[in-house]
Scaffold this active site. Structure first.
Site, mmCIF file in Angstrom:
data_model
loop_
_atom_site.group_PDB
_atom_site.id
_atom_site.type_symbol
_atom_site.label_atom_id
_atom_site.label_comp_id
_atom_site.label_asym_id
_atom_site.label_seq_id
_atom_site.Cartn_x
_atom_site.Cartn_y
_atom_site.Cartn_z
ATOM 1 N N GLU A 116 0.821 -1.217 0.000
ATOM 2 C CA GLU A 116 0.000 0.000 0.000
ATOM 3 C C GLU A 116 0.855 1.268 0.000
ATOM 4 O O GLU A 116 0.364 2.346 0.349
ATOM 5 C CB GLU A 116 -0.960 0.010 1.205
ATOM 6 C CG GLU A 116 -1.842 -1.210 1.348
ATOM 7 C CD GLU A 116 -2.836 -1.432 0.218
ATOM 8 O OE1 GLU A 116 -2.830 -0.655 -0.758
ATOM 9 O OE2 GLU A 116 -3.602 -2.404 0.306
ATOM 10 N N HIS A 139 -2.741 2.420 8.193
ATOM 11 C CA HIS A 139 -3.853 1.647 7.624
ATOM 12 C C HIS A 139 -4.049 0.405 8.476
ATOM 13 O O HIS A 139 -3.082 -0.254 8.850
ATOM 14 C CB HIS A 139 -3.540 1.269 6.178
ATOM 15 C CG HIS A 139 -4.432 0.198 5.635
ATOM 16 N ND1 HIS A 139 -5.800 0.342 5.532
ATOM 17 C CD2 HIS A 139 -4.166 -1.061 5.181
ATOM 18 C CE1 HIS A 139 -6.317 -0.765 5.029
ATOM 19 N NE2 HIS A 139 -5.357 -1.640 4.825
ATOM 20 N N HIS A 141 -7.318 -2.759 9.884
ATOM 21 C CA HIS A 141 -8.602 -3.430 9.632
ATOM 22 C C HIS A 141 -9.379 -3.546 10.946
ATOM 23 O O HIS A 141 -9.591 -4.660 11.436
ATOM 24 C CB HIS A 141 -8.357 -4.835 9.061
ATOM 25 C CG HIS A 141 -7.508 -4.900 7.836
ATOM 26 N ND1 HIS A 141 -6.873 -6.068 7.429
ATOM 27 C CD2 HIS A 141 -7.189 -3.958 6.898
ATOM 28 C CE1 HIS A 141 -6.203 -5.836 6.299
ATOM 29 N NE2 HIS A 141 -6.368 -4.570 5.963
ATOM 30 N N GLU A 169 -17.762 12.440 22.383
ATOM 31 C CA GLU A 169 -16.555 13.166 21.973
ATOM 32 C C GLU A 169 -16.174 13.009 20.500
ATOM 33 O O GLU A 169 -15.228 13.642 20.044
ATOM 34 C CB GLU A 169 -15.393 12.787 22.889
ATOM 35 C CG GLU A 169 -15.648 13.393 24.256
ATOM 36 C CD GLU A 169 -14.622 13.060 25.312
ATOM 37 O OE1 GLU A 169 -13.601 12.450 24.979
ATOM 38 O OE2 GLU A 169 -14.876 13.419 26.465
ATOM 39 N N HIS A 210 -12.954 -3.036 3.645
ATOM 40 C CA HIS A 210 -11.532 -3.404 3.750
ATOM 41 C C HIS A 210 -10.932 -2.899 5.070
ATOM 42 O O HIS A 210 -10.367 -3.681 5.825
ATOM 43 C CB HIS A 210 -10.757 -2.839 2.544
ATOM 44 C CG HIS A 210 -9.291 -3.147 2.575
ATOM 45 N ND1 HIS A 210 -8.570 -3.499 1.466
ATOM 46 C CD2 HIS A 210 -8.389 -3.152 3.594
ATOM 47 C CE1 HIS A 210 -7.318 -3.729 1.790
ATOM 48 N NE2 HIS A 210 -7.177 -3.517 3.080
HETATM 49 P P1 13P Z 1 0.942 -5.392 3.190
HETATM 50 O O1 13P Z 1 1.341 -6.656 3.924
HETATM 51 O O2 13P Z 1 1.539 -5.332 1.796
HETATM 52 O O3 13P Z 1 1.297 -4.167 4.010
HETATM 53 O O4 13P Z 1 -0.623 -5.403 2.970
HETATM 54 C C1 13P Z 1 -1.496 -5.504 4.059
HETATM 55 C C2 13P Z 1 -2.802 -4.837 3.839
HETATM 56 O O5 13P Z 1 -3.493 -4.508 4.784
HETATM 57 C C3 13P Z 1 -3.242 -4.590 2.448
HETATM 58 O O6 13P Z 1 -4.277 -3.646 2.413
HETATM 59 ZN ZN ZN Z 2 -5.477 -3.677 4.280
#
Ligand code: 13P
Ligand code: ZN
Length: 271
Positions: A116, A139, A141, A169, A210
């Site tokens: 990413e 980033h 999840h 808040e 995602h």
């Molecule tokens: P990477 O292992 O390449 O960082 O990818 C993980 C991920 O969350 C892809 O969106």
């Molecule tokens: Zn991801």
């Protein structure tokens, strides 16, 4: 030269990845972080003339030429960073051509920066254009945020409004709201460009079904933004199937925003 393994920025990466793993947000290799470093600080730990190898990024990060980042590796597990930072993290510098990353440290068992990287570096460029203090792009999840993606409209006004309603808040922590992208193929320049466009306006961007991106001036601010969204999404998921008896009214959100002096997205309220 000081030992890089004692550098505060390596410590921060170890702590935050371990924390995010324990929260259950970063299964397997899920999630990635990039953190722009101060060149003079890095020079205390590394010989900046010693490029271990070069990596083609596949896009132009012209505005970041010469900038140094510590970045999680592609396919590497957040779980493992704390025990082996040198294999799971890398320190890269954007070369003069804007499209090459020069590896200064890390990825010592092979590998490269996160898949990413386009979304990360393009987001850095976008955030820096509106906030010169921005340093971190993250980033992840987060479980409840992701769950909410399946049962809530992926409309940024409606999504933000629902989150603001879930914790008092929220409107104070992210008055600028949450940008939302539909499901898109990850790891591409296209999703990078779409994310960066949203990042001109938002510090938080949901990637439909995602995960989420956050950006901020340091690790605490960035993590805190995502953590607050995740908490609100958790409250939503705990209550969405139950009759709603009470709610925070839009007029109360205005009171909050005005009391705390934050510049909020008035168009995201129904006044
Ligand atoms: P990477 O292992 O390449 O960082 O990818 C993980 C991920 O969350 C892809 O969106
Ligand atoms: Zn991801």
């Amino acid at each position: 030269m000081k030992n890089i393994l004692t550098a505060p920025f390596v410590e921060e990466m170890k702590k935050v990845t371990a924390n995010m793993y324990r929260l259950g947000w970063d299964e397997r290799n899920g999630g990635n972080i990039s953190y722009m470093l101060d060149t003079n600080e890095v020079a205390e730990y590394l010989d900046l003339n010693n490029v271990i190898r070069t990596i083609d990024t596949g896009f132009n990060a012209e505005k970041l030429i010469g900038k140094i980042f510590i970045v999680t590796g592609s396919g590497k597990y957040f779980k493992n960073v704390i025990d082996d930072p040198e294999a799971n993290l890398g320190i890269i510098r954007i070369a003069e051509d804007g499209t090459t990353a020069e590896l200064l440290w890390g990825y010592n068992k092979g590998g490269r920066p996160t898949s990413e990287l386009p979304a990360h570096l393009m987001s850095h460029m976008a955030r820096l254009s509106v906030d010169p203090e921005n340093r971190v792009v993250m980033h992840t999840h987060p479980t409840h945020t992701l769950a909410m993606n399946y049962v809530h409209e992926l409309d940024e006004k409606k999504f933000t409004h629902t989150l603001w309603e879930m914790c008092t808040e929220c409107i104070v922590v992210f008055p600028d709201g949450v940008g939302v992208l539909p499901w898109m193929l990850c790891g591409t320049n296209e999703i990078g460009e779409a994310t960066a466009k949203k990042m001109e306006e938002f510090r938080l961007v949901v990637w439909g079904m995602h995960g989420i991106y956050g950006a901020g001036k340091d690790m605490d601010e960035t993590f805190g933004l995502i953590e607050t969204v995740e908490k609100a999404a958790q409250i939503y998921m705990l209550t969405a199937h139950l009759p709603r008896i009470n709610t925070i009214k839009d007029s109360e959100m205005v009171e909050l925003a005005e009391f705390f002096g934050v510049n909020y997205r008035k168009d995201f309220l129904n006044l």
